[in-house]
Design a protein around this motif. Structure first.
Motif, PDB file in Angstrom:
ATOM      1  N   PRO A 172      36.220  34.215  53.731  1.00 33.65           N
ATOM      2  CA  PRO A 172      37.358  33.405  54.264  1.00 33.65           C
ATOM      3  C   PRO A 172      38.076  32.540  53.505  1.00 33.65           C
ATOM      4  CG  PRO A 172      35.365  33.943  55.789  1.00 33.65           C
ATOM      5  CD  PRO A 172      34.974  34.257  54.444  1.00 33.65           C
ATOM      6  N   GLN A 173      37.381  32.139  52.631  1.00 33.78           N
ATOM      7  CA  GLN A 173      38.053  31.076  51.820  1.00 33.78           C
ATOM      8  C   GLN A 173      39.144  31.646  50.596  1.00 33.78           C
ATOM      9  OE1 GLN A 173      34.742  30.638  52.537  1.00 33.78           O
ATOM     10  NE2 GLN A 173      35.725  29.299  54.197  1.00 33.78           N
ATOM     11  N   THR A 174      38.946  32.969  50.517  1.00 33.63           N
ATOM     12  CA  THR A 174      39.884  33.629  49.442  1.00 33.63           C
ATOM     13  C   THR A 174      41.016  33.853  50.193  1.00 33.63           C
ATOM     14  OG1 THR A 174      37.873  34.842  49.021  1.00 33.63           O
ATOM     15  CG2 THR A 174      39.979  35.659  48.111  1.00 33.63           C
ATOM     16  N   ARG A 175      42.275  33.248  49.295  1.00 38.43           N
ATOM     17  CA  ARG A 175      43.786  33.270  49.756  1.00 38.43           C
ATOM     18  C   ARG A 175      44.010  34.646  49.500  1.00 38.43           C
ATOM     19  NH1 ARG A 175      43.802  28.509  46.934  1.00 38.43           N
ATOM     20  NH2 ARG A 175      45.153  29.397  45.362  1.00 38.43           N
ATOM     21  N   THR A 176      45.069  35.081  50.327  1.00 40.69           N
ATOM     22  CA  THR A 176      45.507  36.789  50.287  1.00 40.69           C
ATOM     23  C   THR A 176      46.114  36.666  48.938  1.00 40.69           C
ATOM     24  OG1 THR A 176      45.815  36.803  52.549  1.00 40.69           O
ATOM     25  CG2 THR A 176      47.011  38.277  51.166  1.00 40.69           C
ATOM     26  N   GLU A 177      46.820  35.747  48.157  1.00 43.86           N
ATOM     27  CA  GLU A 177      47.674  35.829  47.246  1.00 43.86           C
ATOM     28  C   GLU A 177      46.552  35.936  45.967  1.00 43.86           C
ATOM     29  OE1 GLU A 177      47.914  31.410  48.172  1.00 43.86           O
ATOM     30  OE2 GLU A 177      47.975  33.336  49.268  1.00 43.86           O
ATOM     31  N   GLU A 178      45.607  35.522  45.922  1.00 47.12           N
ATOM     32  CA  GLU A 178      44.498  35.688  44.992  1.00 47.12           C
ATOM     33  C   GLU A 178      44.007  36.972  44.691  1.00 47.12           C
ATOM     34  OE1 GLU A 178      42.175  31.357  44.921  1.00 47.12           O
ATOM     35  OE2 GLU A 178      41.783  32.618  46.470  1.00 47.12           O
ATOM     36  N   MET A 208      32.543  38.604  35.352  1.00 44.17           N
ATOM     37  CA  MET A 208      32.662  37.470  36.252  1.00 44.17           C
ATOM     38  C   MET A 208      32.439  37.826  37.555  1.00 44.17           C
ATOM     39  SD  MET A 208      32.344  34.217  36.434  1.00 44.17           S
ATOM     40  CE  MET A 208      32.340  33.014  37.676  1.00 44.17           C
ATOM     41  N   ILE A 209      31.771  37.344  38.423  1.00 41.47           N
ATOM     42  CA  ILE A 209      32.036  37.628  39.852  1.00 41.47           C
ATOM     43  C   ILE A 209      32.321  36.611  40.759  1.00 41.47           C
ATOM     44  CG2 ILE A 209      30.883  38.764  41.829  1.00 41.47           C
ATOM     45  CD1 ILE A 209      29.243  40.738  39.813  1.00 41.47           C
ATOM     46  N   GLY A 210      33.098  36.449  41.313  1.00 37.68           N
ATOM     47  CA  GLY A 210      33.471  35.224  42.279  1.00 37.68           C
ATOM     48  C   GLY A 210      34.172  35.431  43.414  1.00 37.68           C
ATOM     49  N   ASP A 211      34.781  34.486  44.077  1.00 42.42           N
ATOM     50  CA  ASP A 211      35.297  34.661  45.424  1.00 42.42           C
ATOM     51  C   ASP A 211      36.620  33.872  45.573  1.00 42.42           C
ATOM     52  OD1 ASP A 211      34.066  31.962  45.354  1.00 42.42           O
ATOM     53  OD2 ASP A 211      34.357  31.757  47.366  1.00 42.42           O
ATOM     54  N   ILE A 212      37.038  33.413  44.380  1.00 46.32           N
ATOM     55  CA  ILE A 212      38.685  32.758  44.516  1.00 46.32           C
ATOM     56  C   ILE A 212      39.208  33.185  43.364  1.00 46.32           C
ATOM     57  CG2 ILE A 212      37.713  30.811  45.950  1.00 46.32           C
ATOM     58  CD1 ILE A 212      37.638  29.004  43.820  1.00 46.32           C
ATOM     59  N   GLY A 213      40.655  32.924  43.006  1.00 45.41           N
ATOM     60  CA  GLY A 213      41.375  33.312  42.128  1.00 45.41           C
ATOM     61  C   GLY A 213      40.815  32.543  40.708  1.00 45.41           C
ATOM     62  N   ALA A 214      40.448  31.201  40.911  1.00 40.93           N
ATOM     63  CA  ALA A 214      39.889  30.361  39.826  1.00 40.93           C
ATOM     64  C   ALA A 214      38.739  31.116  38.827  1.00 40.93           C
ATOM     65  CB  ALA A 214      39.490  28.873  40.064  1.00 40.93           C
ATOM     66  N   ASP A 215      38.046  31.862  39.743  1.00 40.25           N
ATOM     67  CA  ASP A 215      36.962  32.542  38.956  1.00 40.25           C
ATOM     68  C   ASP A 215      37.414  33.770  37.935  1.00 40.25           C
ATOM     69  OD1 ASP A 215      34.883  31.309  40.196  1.00 40.25           O
ATOM     70  OD2 ASP A 215      35.229  32.343  42.037  1.00 40.25           O
ATOM     71  N   VAL A 216      38.585  34.487  38.572  1.00 40.82           N
ATOM     72  CA  VAL A 216      39.221  35.554  37.894  1.00 40.82           C
ATOM     73  C   VAL A 216      40.086  34.967  36.815  1.00 40.82           C
ATOM     74  CG1 VAL A 216      40.823  37.330  38.206  1.00 40.82           C
ATOM     75  CG2 VAL A 216      39.344  37.020  40.014  1.00 40.82           C
ATOM     76  N   ALA A 217      40.715  33.768  37.059  1.00 41.92           N
ATOM     77  CA  ALA A 217      41.612  33.489  35.930  1.00 41.92           C
ATOM     78  C   ALA A 217      40.863  32.890  34.670  1.00 41.92           C
ATOM     79  CB  ALA A 217      42.463  32.274  36.519  1.00 41.92           C
ATOM     80  N   ALA A 218      39.565  32.270  35.067  1.00 40.74           N
ATOM     81  CA  ALA A 218      38.626  31.803  33.995  1.00 40.74           C
ATOM     82  C   ALA A 218      38.349  33.029  33.072  1.00 40.74           C
ATOM     83  CB  ALA A 218      37.637  30.980  34.688  1.00 40.74           C
ATOM     84  N   ALA A 219      37.769  34.032  33.901  1.00 40.13           N
ATOM     85  CA  ALA A 219      37.476  35.171  33.110  1.00 40.13           C
ATOM     86  C   ALA A 219      38.426  36.039  32.307  1.00 40.13           C
ATOM     87  CB  ALA A 219      36.851  36.214  34.260  1.00 40.13           C
ATOM     88  N   ARG A 220      39.616  35.861  32.541  1.00 32.56           N
ATOM     89  CA  ARG A 220      40.756  36.561  31.896  1.00 32.56           C
ATOM     90  C   ARG A 220      41.091  35.521  30.960  1.00 32.56           C
ATOM     91  NH1 ARG A 220      44.493  38.892  37.147  1.00 32.56           N
ATOM     92  NH2 ARG A 220      43.112  40.754  37.425  1.00 32.56           N
ATOM     93  N   ALA A 241      39.150  33.930  29.154  1.00 29.53           N
ATOM     94  CA  ALA A 241      38.103  34.056  28.195  1.00 29.53           C
ATOM     95  C   ALA A 241      37.947  35.515  27.512  1.00 29.53           C
ATOM     96  CB  ALA A 241      36.817  33.849  28.633  1.00 29.53           C
ATOM     97  N   GLY A 242      38.671  36.384  28.197  1.00 29.42           N
ATOM     98  CA  GLY A 242      38.708  37.908  27.811  1.00 29.42           C
ATOM     99  C   GLY A 242      37.638  38.643  28.308  1.00 29.42           C
ATOM    100  N   ALA A 243      36.959  38.019  29.617  1.00 31.34           N
ATOM    101  CA  ALA A 243      36.065  38.881  30.294  1.00 31.34           C
ATOM    102  C   ALA A 243      36.869  39.342  31.481  1.00 31.34           C
ATOM    103  CB  ALA A 243      35.038  37.978  30.701  1.00 31.34           C
ATOM    104  N   ARG A 244      36.315  40.699  31.795  1.00 33.99           N
ATOM    105  CA  ARG A 244      36.429  41.400  32.971  1.00 33.99           C
ATOM    106  C   ARG A 244      35.899  40.537  34.352  1.00 33.99           C
ATOM    107  NH1 ARG A 244      34.022  46.907  32.840  1.00 33.99           N
ATOM    108  NH2 ARG A 244      32.573  45.980  31.307  1.00 33.99           N
ATOM    109  N   SER A 245      36.643  40.758  35.252  1.00 31.61           N
ATOM    110  CA  SER A 245      35.992  40.008  36.811  1.00 31.61           C
ATOM    111  C   SER A 245      36.025  40.957  37.846  1.00 31.61           C
ATOM    112  CB  SER A 245      36.945  38.715  36.751  1.00 31.61           C
ATOM    113  OG  SER A 245      38.439  39.272  36.919  1.00 31.61           O
ATOM    114  N   VAL A 246      35.463  40.503  38.961  1.00 34.93           N
ATOM    115  CA  VAL A 246      35.468  41.337  40.221  1.00 34.93           C
ATOM    116  C   VAL A 246      35.428  39.965  41.281  1.00 34.93           C
ATOM    117  CG1 VAL A 246      34.423  42.699  41.720  1.00 34.93           C
ATOM    118  CG2 VAL A 246      34.169  43.116  39.347  1.00 34.93           C
ATOM    119  N   LEU A 247      36.284  40.408  42.363  1.00 32.33           N
ATOM    120  CA  LEU A 247      36.605  39.321  43.324  1.00 32.33           C
ATOM    121  C   LEU A 247      35.783  39.882  44.484  1.00 32.33           C
ATOM    122  CD1 LEU A 247      38.024  36.423  43.577  1.00 32.33           C
ATOM    123  CD2 LEU A 247      39.882  37.766  44.525  1.00 32.33           C
TER     124      LEU A 247
END
Length: 502
Positions: A468-474, A444-456, A458-464
């Motif tokens: 500018p909308q991406t928060r540092t903590e993400e 899964m390729i996205g730009d915010i933490g929700a993209d990463v969390a959804a992939a994880r 489901a058991g899929a790998r992810s790349v962020l």
């Protein structure tokens, strides 16, 4: 603290003691116990027995004899807890194991991928241990062995889990640990204790174990010649085995050529090597007649067996790359990833591609990856746009980037409690199903933490790919790429392409 326990098994008698010990231990109970039946087929239709104390939380899944690495992967993918503790079926946890496990895992920094338990191997009293018993006792000092190893589920997802090219319960645990360290994770030792009894074994077991040399060859191909030191291991006597085997082959060849004197010298060298090897194995043992005979016979058979498996492994491991290799599908977030994020956009004329989006999608297709889009569209639930408008925007994206194998759109809002809106896994799971792949075969390729969390989830790998909308903590703990092209390169199995953000 929420955790699951995964135990792969061949249905050996020792499994009963393992499960009884876990059922009787005090402390926080696992949310789930996954018992992976790795027998090629249940013998005589027999089912694995689960003690009453674990019956309600235990799931038995049949793997069909895929081997311990693949069986563990099947097991942890059946879980959803933040931590997964792996046990072998021939160990017994101590009475306070759950309490100590909870303490071992509590408040670990997010970069800690796994925490190892302490293995105790009881040896017989009143006599010296045999060669087999000494070998088993070595597990007490081994690093990251799955006899008792707890991993963060996130780390398992992002690493692809255990390398299923390892067919035996050997080296697959060290390989996973080294890959995690390469990605920037750290591993720690805990205080919980687990007993690993010495199980019965035939006298020729040491010869059979030489098949592990093929696994060492795969480790070398994937991690380089320095992997031994990193994993706390040594090559052992492989150089000596090579010398003994070479001398033996030379003796046979010289004898066939009629050069008897040279053949005798080569044979003497081989016999001297075998004698020294046998003496080194006999000296620390009980020195019974049975043990001496076993050591003498196996010491002659081990060198050629070790060399054969090592050479066989080198051939098979040529060109091997770290697990898990290329994905089969790439799932893109839409807004902020493929196209500029225009809040609640229902106008196709406002669609503008992100830098590198066309090239990245084209690269994915050229590398044979299926492509799909997974997008939250809560504006529908909010009444700010219609599904028809969303579909019109999607058609414009497809005009600019070409067709996608699946479009997954969530029309719900934050409070609707659906299972599809990211960070829930629903859309990722449906996208994988439509593309006819499994979630763990997707990136899964996205730009915010929700993209990463959804992939994880489901058991899929992810790349962020930050914007500018991406928060540092993400970024913390996520795999991050500088641009979409690098993200797709990672999905295609190229390294480097993306790296974990410490």
């Amino acid at each position: 603290m929420s955790y699951s326990v995964v135990i792969p098994t061949l249905g050996r008698p020792c499994l009963a003691a393992c499960l009884d010990a876990l059922a009787g231990a005090r402390g926080p109970r696992p949310e789930r116990v996954v018992l992976v039946d790795d027998r090629p087929a249940p013998r005589g239709g027999t089912r694995l027995e689960v003690p009453d104390g674990l019956a309600k939380i235990t799931e038995v899944v049949a793997s069909g004899g895929v081997g311990p690495a693949a069986a563990r992967n099947l097991g942890w993918r059946c879980t959803a807890t933040p931590w997964v503790a792996f046990l072998d079926d021939d160990v017994r946890v101590t009475a306070d194991w759950p309490e100590r496990l909870a303490a071992d895992l509590a408040d670990r920094p997010p970069q800690v991928a796994g925490v190892q338990g302490r293995i105790e191997v009881p040896l017989p009293q009143g006599r010296r241990p045999t060669d087999w018993e000494r070998g088993t006792a070595g597990l007490a000092g081994a690093l990251w062995i799955t006899a008792d190893m707890a991993y963060r589920r996130t780390a398992l997802v992002e690493s692809g889990g255990f390398d299923e090219r390892f067919p035996r319960a050997f080296r697959e645990d060290a390989d996973l640990a080294l890959r995690l360290e390469d990605d920037g994770w750290t591993l720690a030792r805990g205080t919980r204790r687990t007993v690993h009894p010495v199980r019965p074994a035939p006298w020729w077991i040491s010869v059979r174990q030489q098949a592990g040399n093929a696994d060492d060859a795969l480790m070398r191909a994937v991690h380089g010649p320095g992997w031994y030191e990193r994993a706390g291991e040594t090559p052992g006597r492989r150089s000596g085995h090579l010398a003994i085997t070479a001398a033996g082959l030379a003796a046979a060849g010289l004898a066939a050529a009629g050069r008897r004197r040279a053949a005798a010298l080569a044979a003497a060298g081989a016999l001297a090597g075998v004698g020294e090897f046998a003496a080194a194995r006999i000296a620390p043992g009980p020195r019974t007649a049975r043990e001496i005979a076993a050591m003498a016979a196996t010491s002659a058979a081990i060198p050629p067996a070790a060399v054969w498996h090592w050479l066989r492994g080198l051939v098979r491991a040529r060109g091997a790359r770290p697990w898990p290799g290329p994905a089969k599908a790439v799932l893109f977030d839409r807004d902020g990833t493929l196209v500029r994020d225009v809040p609640y956009n229902g106008d196709p004329e406002k669609v503008e591609l992100m830098p590198g989006a066309r090239q990245a999608v084209e690269l994915a297709r050229r590398r044979g990856l299926a492509v799909g889009v997974v997008s939250n569209q809560s504006g529908i639930a909010r009444g700010l746009l219609t599904r028809e408008q969303v579909d019109a925007v999607n058609r414009r994206v497809a005009e600019l980037l070409g067709p996608f194998g699946t479009w997954q759109i969530c029309p719900h809002g934050d409070g609707d409690g659906c299972g599809c809106r990211k960070p829930a896994p629903g859309m990722v799971e449906r996208a994988a199903a439509e593309l006819r792949v499994r979630p763990h075969e997707c990136v899964m390729i996205g730009d915010i933490g929700a993209d990463v969390a959804a992939a994880r989830a489901a058991g899929a790998r992810s790349v962020l790919v930050p914007t500018p909308q991406t928060r540092t903590e993400e970024l913390t703990g996520a795999r991050v790429a500088d641009n979409l092209m690098d993200a797709v390169r990672f999905a295609a199995g190229d390294t480097p392409g993306a790296s974990l953000w410490a």
